[in-house]
Design a protein around this motif. Structure first.
Motif, PDB file in Angstrom:
ATOM      1  N   LYS A  27      -2.452  11.369  12.809  1.00 19.43           N
ATOM      2  CA  LYS A  27      -2.139  10.164  12.213  1.00 19.43           C
ATOM      3  C   LYS A  27      -3.229   9.645  11.277  1.00 19.43           C
ATOM      4  CE  LYS A  27       2.146   9.351  14.600  1.00 19.43           C
ATOM      5  NZ  LYS A  27       2.758   8.316  15.486  1.00 19.43           N
ATOM      6  N   PRO A  46     -13.812  -5.134   5.749  1.00 18.32           N
ATOM      7  CA  PRO A  46     -13.474  -3.743   5.450  1.00 18.32           C
ATOM      8  C   PRO A  46     -15.084  -3.164   5.484  1.00 18.32           C
ATOM      9  CG  PRO A  46     -13.846  -5.129   3.518  1.00 18.32           C
ATOM     10  CD  PRO A  46     -13.578  -6.068   4.647  1.00 18.32           C
ATOM     11  N   PHE A  58     -12.174   0.663   2.799  1.00 16.26           N
ATOM     12  CA  PHE A  58     -11.364   0.932   3.923  1.00 16.26           C
ATOM     13  C   PHE A  58     -11.151  -0.148   4.777  1.00 16.26           C
ATOM     14  CE2 PHE A  58     -12.590   5.288   2.425  1.00 16.26           C
ATOM     15  CZ  PHE A  58     -11.422   5.867   2.318  1.00 16.26           C
ATOM     16  N   ASP A  61      -7.148  -0.608  10.920  1.00 14.12           N
ATOM     17  CA  ASP A  61      -5.835  -1.001  11.502  1.00 14.12           C
ATOM     18  C   ASP A  61      -6.429  -1.259  13.017  1.00 14.12           C
ATOM     19  OD1 ASP A  61      -3.826  -1.173  13.377  1.00 14.12           O
ATOM     20  OD2 ASP A  61      -2.630   0.591  12.359  1.00 14.12           O
ATOM     21  N   LYS A  75      -8.897   3.599  13.111  1.00 13.82           N
ATOM     22  CA  LYS A  75      -7.547   4.049  12.166  1.00 13.82           C
ATOM     23  C   LYS A  75      -7.741   3.122  10.984  1.00 13.82           C
ATOM     24  CE  LYS A  75      -3.596   5.943  10.977  1.00 13.82           C
ATOM     25  NZ  LYS A  75      -3.623   5.286   9.516  1.00 13.82           N
ATOM     26  N   PHE A  76      -7.920   3.875   9.809  1.00 10.19           N
ATOM     27  CA  PHE A  76      -7.968   2.983   8.496  1.00 10.19           C
ATOM     28  C   PHE A  76      -6.511   2.702   8.134  1.00 10.19           C
ATOM     29  CE2 PHE A  76     -12.100   5.124   8.119  1.00 10.19           C
ATOM     30  CZ  PHE A  76     -13.063   4.048   8.567  1.00 10.19           C
ATOM     31  N   ASP A  77      -6.280   1.802   7.600  1.00 11.07           N
ATOM     32  CA  ASP A  77      -4.774   1.664   7.029  1.00 11.07           C
ATOM     33  C   ASP A  77      -4.375   2.361   5.996  1.00 11.07           C
ATOM     34  OD1 ASP A  77      -6.116   0.217   5.137  1.00 11.07           O
ATOM     35  OD2 ASP A  77      -5.204  -1.813   5.389  1.00 11.07           O
ATOM     36  N   THR A  78      -4.989   2.902   5.396  1.00 10.76           N
ATOM     37  CA  THR A  78      -4.630   3.967   4.264  1.00 10.76           C
ATOM     38  C   THR A  78      -4.735   5.210   4.439  1.00 10.76           C
ATOM     39  OG1 THR A  78      -6.711   3.780   2.950  1.00 10.76           O
ATOM     40  CG2 THR A  78      -4.852   1.951   2.441  1.00 10.76           C
ATOM     41  N   VAL A  79      -5.406   5.788   5.649  1.00 14.48           N
ATOM     42  CA  VAL A  79      -5.460   7.109   6.061  1.00 14.48           C
ATOM     43  C   VAL A  79      -4.468   7.383   7.034  1.00 14.48           C
ATOM     44  CG1 VAL A  79      -7.216   8.761   7.103  1.00 14.48           C
ATOM     45  CG2 VAL A  79      -7.946   6.938   5.689  1.00 14.48           C
ATOM     46  N   ASN A  80      -3.634   8.214   6.589  1.00 16.34           N
ATOM     47  CA  ASN A  80      -2.361   8.404   7.513  1.00 16.34           C
ATOM     48  C   ASN A  80      -1.903   9.818   7.882  1.00 16.34           C
ATOM     49  OD1 ASN A  80      -1.455   5.454   7.700  1.00 16.34           O
ATOM     50  ND2 ASN A  80      -0.924   5.979   5.418  1.00 16.34           N
ATOM     51  N   ASP A  84      -5.814  13.378   4.957  1.00 20.04           N
ATOM     52  CA  ASP A  84      -6.421  12.242   4.407  1.00 20.04           C
ATOM     53  C   ASP A  84      -7.883  12.100   5.150  1.00 20.04           C
ATOM     54  OD1 ASP A  84      -4.295  11.869   2.794  1.00 20.04           O
ATOM     55  OD2 ASP A  84      -3.748  10.221   4.061  1.00 20.04           O
TER      56      ASP A  84
END
Length: 186
Positions: A27, A46, A58, A61, A75-80, A84
């Motif tokens: 994820k 960030p 970034f 999370d 975990k970065f909130d925009t890397v899913n 990525d």
């Protein structure tokens, strides 16, 4: 018009805090290795990664940060996704100088000797026993309490997510508030 760059995008205000060294899970989690053993970063702020000559912010999370044998998993909130995350491998992670935490071994910001190991954790809202506190993991930026429930399952709760309501030293009981849904995450 001659504008000053935002402090986040002016490299003289930044410090290289870590390197992204691997992927963790499916994820988009990544493993980072700090540039020095006594480094940590404020995950409420960030971090920046230089991609194609541009500093890209970034945001972390905060519920998905933990330590493993290879480093610290974030975990970065925009890397899913793994795809990525692959774009970030071997990239340096920068933070503002004021967001770099440098621990002094004689005066750390966290308590390695968490005093409640062996206590029974009780949910303040329901009065139910959560389990026995079996360990404390002082992960920089996100210390974790490890609780074993009656089914011998491990429950991990970020220290920042709880509030101690009552401490019964005689009976070794700790009544805490925990955010809704956190037990279901384990």
């Amino acid at each position: 018009m001659n504008q000053k760059p935002n402090k986040y995008f002016d490299k003289k205000n930044l410090v290289r805090a870590a390197k992204i060294t691997g992927i963790d899970g499916t994820k988009g989690g990544v493993t980072i290795e700090f540039a020095a053993q006594n480094y940590d970063i404020d995950i409420t702020e960030p971090a920046l990664v230089e991609i194609d000559g541009c500093l890209i912010p970034f945001f972390f999370d905060q519920t998905q940060t933990f330590e493993n044998k290879k480093g610290v998993v974030v975990k970065f909130d925009t890397v899913n996704s793994v795809e990525d995350a692959k774009d970030l491998i071997n990239k340096d992670l920068y933070v503002l100088k004021e967001h770099l935490i440098v621990y002094d071994n004689q005066n750390e910001d966290y308590n390695d000797n968490f005093e409640f190991i062996g206590y029974i954790a009780i949910d303040h809202a329901t009065g139910n026993i959560i389990g026995k506190i079996i360990d404390f993991n002082p992960i920089p930026g996100n210390p974790i309490i490890e609780i074993e429930n009656s089914q011998k399952q491990e429950i991990l709760i970020p220290l920042a997510a709880i509030e101690i309501k009552n401490q019964d030293e005689e009976n070794k009981k700790l009544t805490i508030t925990i955010p809704d849904g956190i037990l279901e995450l384990n």
